[in-house]
Design a protein around this motif. Structure first.
Motif, PDB file in Angstrom:
ATOM      1  N   SER A   1       0.835  -1.212   0.000  1.00 11.33           N
ATOM      2  CA  SER A   1       0.000   0.000   0.000  1.00 11.33           C
ATOM      3  C   SER A   1       0.865   1.255   0.000  1.00 11.33           C
ATOM      4  CB  SER A   1      -0.927   0.020   1.221  1.00 11.33           C
ATOM      5  OG  SER A   1      -1.827  -1.060   1.168  1.00 11.33           O
TER       6      SER A   1
ATOM      7  N   ASP B   1      -5.817  -1.529  -4.868  1.00 13.85           N
ATOM      8  CA  ASP B   1      -5.205  -2.110  -3.668  1.00 13.85           C
ATOM      9  C   ASP B   1      -6.205  -3.050  -2.993  1.00 13.85           C
ATOM     10  OD1 ASP B   1      -3.652  -2.669  -1.470  1.00 13.85           O
ATOM     11  OD2 ASP B   1      -3.410  -0.583  -0.821  1.00 13.85           O
TER      12      ASP B   1
ATOM     13  N   GLN C   1      -7.302   0.397  -0.344  1.00 12.85           N
ATOM     14  CA  GLN C   1      -7.590  -0.815   0.420  1.00 12.85           C
ATOM     15  C   GLN C   1      -8.815  -0.587   1.320  1.00 12.85           C
ATOM     16  OE1 GLN C   1      -4.061  -2.176   2.351  1.00 12.85           O
ATOM     17  NE2 GLN C   1      -4.903  -4.193   2.795  1.00 12.85           N
TER      18      GLN C   1
HETATM   19 MG    MG Z   1      -1.952  -2.721   2.208  1.00 15.83          MG
END
Ligand code: MG
Ligand code: ATP
Length: 322
Positions: A46, A182, A95
């Motif tokens: 990330s 992500d 994410q």
């Molecule tokens: Mg991550």
């Protein structure tokens, strides 16, 4: 070449000082290429995604490096110049997908805005009715139930899986040059995951969008990516055409990741997870960062960190190949 990341190092400022996460990452991505990024939790996936779109948490620091997007080093652009790139040029599905949405606007309005950005880029004008139809169809494509009702809602009225699909719809409407996704399907069941993979490939085929697909799930990455990049402790350990990396992984870490995936190895009963845990960035081992867990460890691995070397069009960071 759409994106060139050169010697990128990124740290976080923490109360006890500065912790370096990404260490000298070099990564090139071609137009229309889908690159999967895998690695255990905390490996820096990330952080890498956020660094490319300059949406890192405020305590992040770019130590070194260049990120050349479409010929421009985005780290040297002023914020207002970069804002034009963000969205139509580079879009990220976070994410935590709520971070991609505005809490005080309806889904409908946000999807219309995404579509408008794309239309402006193409200098195309469409009427409201046509726009509404496009967004409804896209919402249907990502398999959201009852599209007409769902777009009237605000983000907080949706479930995690629904929000994930709304943000994917947004990416499909924007049709950016580079999409960073992500863990985009972590809250979705497998049939919808497969549909998202299909839609992303379609986006690539129709628009030439390059995609960075970040995931824990190697078998999912295998279904979508052309190339596989493996991160460990903020380092690039391996990079190559996905077929090659899956069939003959070079790095012992990649070998470990792959042999723990039943759908890829097809050898039931022989699965073995990699022993131990990734190191803390505060006390990284000397030498190769993977050496304490590596089944092929040699003396030199504990002393000196190997560099990334190129071998037959593939990259690997391991003393076995130097
Ligand atoms: Mg991550
Ligand atoms: P996951 O698979 O769990 O999403 P990841 O590969 O995406 O993990 P990152 O979120 O990039 O990993 O985190 C890399 C490292 O940086 C971790 O050790 C994490 O704890 C640390 N980290 C992330 N964000 C911050 C922050 N804002 N401040 C300090 N450390 C951070």
């Amino acid at each position: 070449m759409l994106l060139q990341i050169k010697n990128l190092s990124v740290s976080y400022k923490v109360p006890i000082g500065k912790v370096k996460i990404l260490d000298n990452i070099n990564l090139d991505i071609d137009k229309g290429e889908i690159v999967g990024i895998v690695g255990e939790s905390g490996s820096g996936k990330s952080t890498l995604g956020h660094s490319i779109i300059k949406l890192n948490p405020p305590n992040a620091i770019y130590d070194t490096g260049e990120i050349i997007f479409d010929g421009k080093d985005i780290l040297k652009l002023r914020e207002e110049e970069f804002r034009k790139i963000r969205g139509a040029g580079i879009f990220m599905v976070f994410q935590n997908p709520l971070n991609s949405l505005n809490p005080v606007k309806t889904i409908r309005l946000q999807l219309l805005e995404a579509l408008k950005v794309k239309q402006e880029r193409d200098e195309k004008r469409i009427d409201d009715k046509e726009a509404e139809e496009i967004i409804i169809n896209t919402v249907r494509d990502v398999r959201l139930p009852d599209p007409k009702e769902i777009i009237k809602k605000y983000p907080h009225q949706l479930s995690g899986g629904q929000i994930q699909r709304v943000v994917i719809a947004m990416a499909l409407l924007l049709r950016p040059k580079l999409l960073i996704a992500d863990e985009p399907t972590s809250a979705l069941d497998v049939t919808i995951q497969a549909q998202v993979v299909k839609l992303f490939k379609q986006l690539r085929d129709e628009e030439g969008t390059s995609i960075i697909f970040i995931s824990h799930d190697i078998s999912l990455v295998y279904a979508i990516a052309d190339r596989l990049v493996v991160l460990y402790a903020g380092r690039l350990m391996e990079d190559g055409k996905i077929e090659n990396v899956i069939k003959t992984p070079l790095h012992p870490y990649t070998q470990g990741l792959i042999s723990s995936v039943p759908t890829i190895t097809k050898k039931e009963g022989e699965l073995k997870a990699i022993e131990g845990n990734p190191p803390s960035f505060l006390i990284l081992p000397s030498g190769c960062k993977f050496n304490p867990r590596c089944p092929k460890v040699m003396g030199i691995c504990k002393e000196k960190e190997p560099q990334v070397i190129e071998k037959d069009g593939r990259k690997v960071r391991c003393w076995l190949y130097e």
